[in-house]
Scaffold this motif. Structure first.
Motif, PDB file in Angstrom:
ATOM      1  N   LEU A 203       1.359  -1.146   0.037  1.00 24.53           N
ATOM      2  CA  LEU A 203       0.140   0.460  -0.112  1.00 24.53           C
ATOM      3  C   LEU A 203       1.197   1.224   0.125  1.00 24.53           C
ATOM      4  O   LEU A 203       0.858   2.162  -0.909  1.00 24.53           O
ATOM      5  CB  LEU A 203      -0.628   0.232   1.193  1.00 24.53           C
ATOM      6  CG  LEU A 203      -1.981   1.187   1.519  1.00 24.53           C
ATOM      7  CD1 LEU A 203      -2.987   0.961  -0.116  1.00 24.53           C
ATOM      8  CD2 LEU A 203      -2.496   0.962   2.932  1.00 24.53           C
ATOM      9  N   MET A 204       1.500   1.262   1.060  1.00 26.43           N
ATOM     10  CA  MET A 204       2.827   2.179   0.976  1.00 26.43           C
ATOM     11  C   MET A 204       3.706   2.766  -0.810  1.00 26.43           C
ATOM     12  O   MET A 204       3.479   3.206  -1.181  1.00 26.43           O
ATOM     13  CB  MET A 204       3.910   2.203   1.712  1.00 26.43           C
ATOM     14  CG  MET A 204       3.289   1.642   2.950  1.00 26.43           C
ATOM     15  SD  MET A 204       2.953   3.680   3.715  1.00 26.43           S
ATOM     16  CE  MET A 204       0.949   3.044   3.860  1.00 26.43           C
ATOM     17  N   ALA A 205       4.175   1.909  -1.195  1.00 28.23           N
ATOM     18  CA  ALA A 205       4.041   1.599  -2.408  1.00 28.23           C
ATOM     19  C   ALA A 205       3.549   2.456  -3.980  1.00 28.23           C
ATOM     20  O   ALA A 205       4.233   2.493  -4.783  1.00 28.23           O
ATOM     21  CB  ALA A 205       4.889  -0.218  -3.311  1.00 28.23           C
ATOM     22  N   ILE A 206       2.314   1.891  -3.544  1.00 24.76           N
ATOM     23  CA  ILE A 206       1.391   2.498  -4.213  1.00 24.76           C
ATOM     24  C   ILE A 206       0.860   4.043  -4.477  1.00 24.76           C
ATOM     25  O   ILE A 206       1.203   4.089  -5.427  1.00 24.76           O
ATOM     26  CB  ILE A 206       0.072   1.296  -4.623  1.00 24.76           C
ATOM     27  CG1 ILE A 206      -0.113  -0.250  -4.363  1.00 24.76           C
ATOM     28  CG2 ILE A 206      -1.065   2.338  -4.677  1.00 24.76           C
ATOM     29  CD1 ILE A 206      -1.440  -0.832  -4.346  1.00 24.76           C
ATOM     30  N   ILE A 207       0.654   4.336  -3.303  1.00 25.93           N
ATOM     31  CA  ILE A 207       0.723   5.535  -2.472  1.00 25.93           C
ATOM     32  C   ILE A 207       1.922   6.385  -3.142  1.00 25.93           C
ATOM     33  O   ILE A 207       2.224   7.855  -3.598  1.00 25.93           O
ATOM     34  CB  ILE A 207       0.370   5.891  -0.932  1.00 25.93           C
ATOM     35  CG1 ILE A 207      -0.406   5.187  -0.688  1.00 25.93           C
ATOM     36  CG2 ILE A 207       0.296   7.341  -0.969  1.00 25.93           C
ATOM     37  CD1 ILE A 207      -0.421   5.239   1.423  1.00 25.93           C
ATOM     38  N   LEU A 208       3.790   6.049  -2.989  1.00 27.41           N
ATOM     39  CA  LEU A 208       4.258   6.434  -3.429  1.00 27.41           C
ATOM     40  C   LEU A 208       4.972   6.483  -4.558  1.00 27.41           C
ATOM     41  O   LEU A 208       5.243   7.790  -5.368  1.00 27.41           O
ATOM     42  CB  LEU A 208       5.962   5.726  -2.362  1.00 27.41           C
ATOM     43  CG  LEU A 208       7.228   6.414  -2.409  1.00 27.41           C
ATOM     44  CD1 LEU A 208       6.846   7.733  -1.748  1.00 27.41           C
ATOM     45  CD2 LEU A 208       7.731   5.407  -2.115  1.00 27.41           C
ATOM     46  N   GLY A 209       4.350   5.715  -5.067  1.00 26.79           N
ATOM     47  CA  GLY A 209       4.178   5.347  -6.361  1.00 26.79           C
ATOM     48  C   GLY A 209       2.733   6.230  -7.660  1.00 26.79           C
ATOM     49  O   GLY A 209       3.710   7.212  -8.435  1.00 26.79           O
ATOM     50  N   LEU A 210       2.408   6.309  -6.934  1.00 24.58           N
ATOM     51  CA  LEU A 210       1.518   7.453  -6.900  1.00 24.58           C
ATOM     52  C   LEU A 210       1.796   8.808  -7.243  1.00 24.58           C
ATOM     53  O   LEU A 210       1.395   9.692  -8.621  1.00 24.58           O
ATOM     54  CB  LEU A 210      -0.034   7.243  -7.220  1.00 24.58           C
ATOM     55  CG  LEU A 210      -1.275   6.034  -7.287  1.00 24.58           C
ATOM     56  CD1 LEU A 210      -1.924   5.757  -6.244  1.00 24.58           C
ATOM     57  CD2 LEU A 210      -1.260   5.741  -8.837  1.00 24.58           C
ATOM     58  N   SER A 211       2.113   8.779  -5.944  1.00 24.29           N
ATOM     59  CA  SER A 211       2.557  10.557  -5.693  1.00 24.29           C
ATOM     60  C   SER A 211       3.659  11.012  -6.407  1.00 24.29           C
ATOM     61  O   SER A 211       4.672  12.137  -7.715  1.00 24.29           O
ATOM     62  CB  SER A 211       2.390  10.566  -4.602  1.00 24.29           C
ATOM     63  OG  SER A 211       2.929  10.005  -3.341  1.00 24.29           O
ATOM     64  N   ALA A 212       4.842  10.539  -5.662  1.00 29.01           N
ATOM     65  CA  ALA A 212       6.140  10.618  -6.194  1.00 29.01           C
ATOM     66  C   ALA A 212       6.872  10.572  -7.359  1.00 29.01           C
ATOM     67  O   ALA A 212       8.101  10.722  -8.065  1.00 29.01           O
ATOM     68  CB  ALA A 212       7.313  10.231  -4.986  1.00 29.01           C
ATOM     69  N   ASN A 213       6.863   9.428  -7.511  1.00 31.48           N
ATOM     70  CA  ASN A 213       6.996   8.404  -9.371  1.00 31.48           C
ATOM     71  C   ASN A 213       6.097   9.377 -10.595  1.00 31.48           C
ATOM     72  O   ASN A 213       6.391   9.805 -11.363  1.00 31.48           O
ATOM     73  CB  ASN A 213       7.011   6.932  -9.565  1.00 31.48           C
ATOM     74  CG  ASN A 213       7.738   7.364 -10.247  1.00 31.48           C
ATOM     75  OD1 ASN A 213       7.792   7.153 -11.534  1.00 31.48           O
ATOM     76  ND2 ASN A 213       7.536   5.364 -11.029  1.00 31.48           N
ATOM     77  N   GLY A 214       4.794   9.558 -10.108  1.00 34.62           N
ATOM     78  CA  GLY A 214       3.739   9.267 -11.467  1.00 34.62           C
ATOM     79  C   GLY A 214       3.401  11.303 -10.638  1.00 34.62           C
ATOM     80  O   GLY A 214       3.431  11.633 -12.376  1.00 34.62           O
ATOM     81  N   GLY A 215       2.613  11.283 -10.139  1.00 32.98           N
ATOM     82  CA  GLY A 215       2.012  12.137 -10.096  1.00 32.98           C
ATOM     83  C   GLY A 215       3.106  13.836  -9.878  1.00 32.98           C
ATOM     84  O   GLY A 215       2.338  14.544 -10.487  1.00 32.98           O
ATOM     85  N   MET A 216       3.582  14.380  -9.204  1.00 33.07           N
ATOM     86  CA  MET A 216       4.753  15.316  -8.733  1.00 33.07           C
ATOM     87  C   MET A 216       5.709  15.257  -9.997  1.00 33.07           C
ATOM     88  O   MET A 216       5.627  16.346 -10.338  1.00 33.07           O
ATOM     89  CB  MET A 216       5.528  15.203  -7.677  1.00 33.07           C
ATOM     90  CG  MET A 216       5.879  15.784  -7.393  1.00 33.07           C
ATOM     91  SD  MET A 216       4.917  17.678  -6.888  1.00 33.07           S
ATOM     92  CE  MET A 216       4.241  17.226  -5.090  1.00 33.07           C
TER      93      MET A 216
END
Length: 284
Positions: free
Chosen positions: A193-206
């Protein structure tokens, strides 16, 4: 060296391309740009080993196969510009905005974002293994972080069209900080779950949010390209140093946990700077 040079050239050019051909739909243009990067990287990661095994190649030869689609794309663009009808539009050459404080704020924000991403790639797996995870599950967690990025590239441009930039950037940064805090405090608690949140935000979103902001700070193709060139040039230098710096911190402290706390500080500074930048000036 050649790949890095190509990225340095194509990044600002693509921003100028989006400004010219997606002037009324910037979010959509940048979404396609980010999706192209994420999906092609994901496809390359998945397909390289099967290609290596199918053709009986070494890993070096399998990597060389990716020169073929690059050459094909180069030929397509060359043919396009050879047969393209000439236009009489004249662009003004704009210098890099070295004296612009807002450009430097974006540059630092991009450096912190990309530095966070490039630090997670080498250090997340060792950190999870250090805290009791086996190599297979740690690798799976890292792959989740990588492969969820295209979804973030879709979600956050859509949010930009509906909500203020400051709110969207803060939400994305808050997601990044939450995931990093979760990894730092409890690496064994729902790491997927933490990896999903981090991937959505730090990797893709930001990533896509930062590259979209120069469009709202500039007026024409040349200007947005100059801002992007400055942001990517120094920003990538910051991100190149960051993983080594945190590796040194790990050697000094003797624990990978210090890396997560350091990344949390990174994300906090990034979120504050970019939220402040977006909120201080109304975005058109």
């Amino acid at each position: 060296f050649l790949i890095g040079t190509s990225i340095a050239i194509s990044g600002p050019l693509i921003s100028g391309f989006v400004r010219r051909y997606f002037s009324t739909q910037i979010n959509k243009g940048m979404m396609l740009y980010s999706l192209g990067i994420s999906c092609s990287g994901m496809f390359g990661t998945i397909a390289t080993i099967p290609l290596m095994r199918y053709f009986g190649l070494s890993w070096q030869e399998a990597l060389e196969l990716w020169a073929l689609p690059i050459a094909a794309v180069g030929i397509i663009w060359a043919v396009y510009f050879i047969f393209k009808k000439s236009t009489k539009t004249q662009e003004i050459i704009v210098k890099l905005p070295w004296k612009n404080k807002r450009a430097w704020t974006l540059l630092i924000g991009f450096g912190l974002q990309s530095g966070t991403f490039y630090t997670i790639l080498p250090w997340l797996m060792p950190y999870l293994i250090e805290n009791g995870a086996d190599a297979s599950s740690a690798n799976f967690t890292l792959n989740v972080f990588m492969f969820i990025a295209p979804l973030g590239s879709i979600i956050f441009p859509i949010l930009l069209a509906r909500f203020s930039h400051a709110w969207v950037i803060f939400s994305c940064g808050f997601m990044t900080m939450t995931a990093l805090l979760g990894f730092a405090l409890a690496p064994n608690f729902m790491p997927i779950l933490m990896a999903i949140i981090l991937g959505l935000s730090a990797n893709g979103g930001m990533f896509i949010l930062i590259l979209t902001l120069p469009f709202y700070e500039t007026k024409d193709v040349s200007e947005v390209a100059s801002w992007t060139a400055m942001i990517l040039s120094i920003g990538y230098l910051i991100s190149a140093i960051t993983p080594t710096f945190f590796g040194y911190i790990r050697d000094v402290t003797g624990s990978y946990q210090s890396i997560m706390w350091g990344l949390l500080i990174n994300a906090s500074i990034m979120t504050f700077l970019l939220t402040y930048l977006s909120a201080k000036k109304s975005v058109k």
